[in-house]
Design a protein around this motif. Sequence first.
Motif, mmCIF file in Angstrom:
data_model
loop_
_atom_site.group_PDB
_atom_site.id
_atom_site.type_symbol
_atom_site.label_atom_id
_atom_site.label_comp_id
_atom_site.label_asym_id
_atom_site.label_seq_id
_atom_site.Cartn_x
_atom_site.Cartn_y
_atom_site.Cartn_z
ATOM 1 N N ARG A 1 0.851 -1.343 -0.106
ATOM 2 C CA ARG A 1 0.134 -0.074 -0.050
ATOM 3 C C ARG A 1 0.787 1.236 0.183
ATOM 4 O O ARG A 1 1.817 1.269 0.668
ATOM 5 N N GLN B 1 -2.819 5.975 1.081
ATOM 6 C CA GLN B 1 -3.742 5.344 -0.014
ATOM 7 C C GLN B 1 -5.181 5.424 0.379
ATOM 8 O O GLN B 1 -5.979 5.365 -0.600
ATOM 9 N N ASN C 1 -7.866 6.826 -1.910
ATOM 10 C CA ASN C 1 -9.054 6.012 -2.468
ATOM 11 C C ASN C 1 -10.569 6.562 -2.124
ATOM 12 O O ASN C 1 -11.164 6.769 -2.998
ATOM 13 N N SER D 1 -10.915 9.603 -4.541
ATOM 14 C CA SER D 1 -11.021 8.953 -5.736
ATOM 15 C C SER D 1 -12.501 8.452 -6.048
ATOM 16 O O SER D 1 -13.188 8.772 -6.923
ATOM 17 N N PHE D 2 -12.949 7.755 -4.827
ATOM 18 C CA PHE D 2 -14.298 7.039 -5.482
ATOM 19 C C PHE D 2 -15.351 8.119 -5.067
ATOM 20 O O PHE D 2 -16.598 7.829 -5.571
ATOM 21 N N TYR E 1 -7.678 3.681 7.574
ATOM 22 C CA TYR E 1 -7.259 3.100 6.702
ATOM 23 C C TYR E 1 -5.641 3.363 6.711
ATOM 24 O O TYR E 1 -5.087 2.477 6.032
ATOM 25 N N PHE F 1 -14.169 -4.377 -5.353
ATOM 26 C CA PHE F 1 -12.920 -3.473 -4.782
ATOM 27 C C PHE F 1 -12.078 -4.464 -3.974
ATOM 28 O O PHE F 1 -12.645 -4.519 -2.912
ATOM 29 N N GLU G 1 -8.725 -4.955 -1.926
ATOM 30 C CA GLU G 1 -7.248 -4.590 -1.068
ATOM 31 C C GLU G 1 -6.981 -5.614 -0.144
ATOM 32 O O GLU G 1 -6.056 -5.571 0.395
ATOM 33 N N ALA H 1 -14.721 2.837 -7.319
ATOM 34 C CA ALA H 1 -13.538 1.750 -6.943
ATOM 35 C C ALA H 1 -13.355 0.605 -7.788
ATOM 36 O O ALA H 1 -12.344 0.422 -7.875
ATOM 37 N N SER I 1 -9.655 -1.090 -9.193
ATOM 38 C CA SER I 1 -9.406 -2.229 -8.405
ATOM 39 C C SER I 1 -8.397 -3.188 -9.147
ATOM 40 O O SER I 1 -8.732 -3.451 -10.283
#
Length: 250
Positions: free
Chosen positions: A5, A9, A13, A16-17, A68, A97, A99, A132, A136
């Motif tokens: 990661r 991040q 995220n 971005s989402f 996170y 998504f 991770e 997402a 991904s």
Amino acid sequence: MEIKRKKFQGVLNIISFNRHFYFIGFLLITITIAFSVLFNWSTLLFVIILSLIAYSLIIPLIVSAYVYDFSKYYNFDWLKNINLKKVKNIANIHAGFDETSHLIKSHFPKTKLHVFDFYNKTNHTEKAIIQARSISQVYPNTISISTRHIPLKTNSLDVVFLLSAAHEIRSNHEKETFLKECYRICKPNGHVIMVEHLRDSFNFLAFSVGFTHFFSKTVWLNVFRKANFHLENESKFTPFMSIFNFTKQQ
């Protein structure tokens, strides 16, 4: 192979989402400034409105960084309180998504890991999960499934992981159907480990109206009970995330 990661991040995220949300937020800031000039708002009114908008944009990022990026969520230390020493077959089920599958495999290298994606573009329409999915990375041999059926034999799994994914199933009826499938494929005394934000006061303070994207503890307990699962234990991973360990008891 485990994916490393990047720094911050989790925050990146979230931005971005939810870029549509932040676009609206900055648009509201612009409109607020324009209206305050055009209509000669009082300084107090201007500050209150601007503060509320800024709060709704900034606090979720701070909380997301805490949960996170700084709390070691992805180290899986929170699993130490759950006895999973003799597991042989595991499933990680997500909404597109992913991770965590590489991380789960690294923690259980001798187990058989099944990875499933239950995303359905008709039923699961939240913009954040659509964004997402677009970035991904796909774990090898991930299988797309319906929430109505998981292609595994009855009584075949020791553990099912639902990590920040189950809330994408918006309908309670669909949740029950899906969890009954999880019950079917779990061995007697098998586990479903679910990690979720809840629709509670902490997440309201963190995400304001965005906390409605999550579900209350009462909702989750009801749908798991209807699927015949027993709540073995519940713990908190930060005030904003709950870990539920449900078991199949016959």
